[in-house]
Each structure stands twice: as C-alpha cells, then as structure tokens.
Motif scaffolding. Structure first.
Motif, short mmCIF file in Angstrom:
data_model
loop_
_atom_site.label_atom_id
_atom_site.label_comp_id
_atom_site.label_asym_id
_atom_site.label_seq_id
_atom_site.Cartn_x
_atom_site.Cartn_y
_atom_site.Cartn_z
N THR A 53 0.84 -1.20 0.00
CA THR A 53 0.00 0.00 0.00
C THR A 53 0.87 1.24 0.00
O THR A 53 1.85 1.33 0.75
N SER A 54 0.51 2.20 -0.82
CA SER A 54 1.16 3.50 -0.79
C SER A 54 0.60 4.25 0.41
O SER A 54 -0.61 4.35 0.59
N VAL A 55 1.49 4.78 1.26
CA VAL A 55 1.07 5.45 2.49
C VAL A 55 1.20 6.97 2.37
O VAL A 55 0.33 7.71 2.78
N LEU A 61 6.45 6.84 1.41
CA LEU A 61 6.30 5.69 2.30
C LEU A 61 5.34 4.67 1.71
O LEU A 61 4.34 5.04 1.09
N VAL A 62 5.65 3.39 1.92
CA VAL A 62 4.76 2.29 1.56
C VAL A 62 4.66 1.36 2.76
O VAL A 62 5.50 1.41 3.67
N SER A 63 3.64 0.51 2.75
CA SER A 63 3.50 -0.46 3.84
C SER A 63 3.27 -1.86 3.29
O SER A 63 2.79 -2.04 2.17
N LEU A 64 3.64 -2.83 4.11
CA LEU A 64 3.42 -4.26 3.86
C LEU A 64 2.81 -4.85 5.12
O LEU A 64 3.07 -4.36 6.22
N CYS A 133 13.30 -0.22 -0.17
CA CYS A 133 12.79 0.47 1.02
C CYS A 133 13.70 0.25 2.21
O CYS A 133 14.35 -0.78 2.35
N ARG A 134 13.68 1.26 3.09
CA ARG A 134 14.35 1.19 4.39
C ARG A 134 13.28 1.30 5.48
O ARG A 134 12.36 2.11 5.38
N GLU A 150 10.44 3.60 4.01
CA GLU A 150 10.69 4.75 3.15
C GLU A 150 11.27 4.26 1.83
O GLU A 150 12.22 3.47 1.82
N VAL A 151 10.71 4.71 0.73
CA VAL A 151 11.19 4.32 -0.59
C VAL A 151 12.47 5.09 -0.87
O VAL A 151 12.49 6.31 -0.85
#
Length: 178
Positions: A53-55, A61-64, A133-134, A150-151
């Motif tokens: 998901t794009s946050v 930022l993205v999430s898993l 990502c980090r 963070e991308v």
C-alpha cells in the motif's frame, strides 16, 4: 458439555466472512525480498505478498503486512531493508514459487535471475516496476505486522500488464482494458 460461547462463534463467523469479503478486492501481486547477515555468506529470502500500500508521497512511504510468525519477517526486521518487485501478467510462476515454504523460496533465489538493489542490496526480480525500502516504523496488527518503509529507490521497466490476485486466484488484465 459446554457450548462454544457466543463471542467465539461471532469471532469465527466474522473471520470467515471477512475472508469471503476480501476475496472480492482485487490487488496487485509482488515479491518482497530481504536478507540476513547472521551467517556468512549473506542469505536472501523472498515472499509473495499482495498487501503493498502507498502510504505517503512526502515522505515517500509504503506499507506491507506480514505474518508475525514468519521467518521472512525476522530477516526483514534484522536487515531493516527490502526490495519489492511488482509482478507482471507473465510472472504467475514467480508468485507461486515465492508462496511456497521457506526452503523452496531460498532455493529458487539461488537459481532465478535477480540482482541486488543499488540502495539496499535486497534482490530485485525481472518485473514491471520495483522499489527499494528502508525500515521506518511498524504497528502490531493482530497476527500480522504492518511495516512502513521509506522508498529509497524505484523504477518502472516497461508497460507490461500487471498480475492481479482476485477470488483466490491470479488474473491478467490487458492495459487496453484499464
């Protein structure tokens, strides 16, 4: 002998109903990779997910969402980095490979063409798009961990059609259908 308490019956019914409802929500499919340096040489790990998901765009930022009992999650939390390969319609075999048990996934990583990302060192597979990502944060969410990253690197390889997961199976959509 005792009957199952009403609260437990409700929880089971909601769980089953939620699964039925969510089967009707189409998602993209990606392979997330990370590694562990606990032993030498570096040991890579990868997993098929459809919970990307794009946050936020600023910062990017993205999430898993990953099961809390996953050894993949252990590796990701140790390395604090991961790569995401967003799969195209011809990559159903990759999605299936990285849905298998850990030993099968690790074996596949040794034979498939993949290259370490420039920003993280996590492996990138041939895909329609990718991100590195980090780790930024996480939230415990039931039996899963919502991981926010963070991308730090990304790209699009071409305009191939995406692989879609819907109603328990993989599907393809032509770009002219979108």
């Amino acid at each position: 002998m005792g009957e199952v308490p009403a609260a437990n019956q409700t929880a089971v019914a909601v769980k089953d109903d939620l699964r039925s409802v969510m089967r009707n929500f189409a998602t993209g499919v990606c392979v997330v990779s990370t590694f562990s340096d606990r032993a030498s040489p570096r040991r890579h790990n990868a997993l098929t997910v459809n919970s990307l998901t794009s946050v936020s765009l600023d910062p990017p930022l993205v999430s898993l969402n990953i099961r809390r009992d996953s050894t993949f999650l252990d590796d990701l939390m140790e390395s604090q980095v991961w790569a995401i390969s967003i799969l195209d319609a011809e990559a159903e075999d990759l999605a299936r490979i990285f849905s298998r048990p850990e030993q099968d996934r690790r074996k596949a990583l040794c034979t498939l063409p993949a290259e370490p990302g420039k920003e993280t060192g996590a492996l990138l597979l041939d895909s329609v798009a990718w991100m590195e990502c980090r780790y930024r944060n996480h939230v415990v969410a039931g039996d899963h961990l919502l991981i926010i990253g963070e991308v730090v690197g990304l790209g699009v390889n071409d305009s191939r059609s995406p692989l879609i997961f819907l109603q328990g199976g993989f599907h393809r959509i032509g770009l002219d259908q979108v």
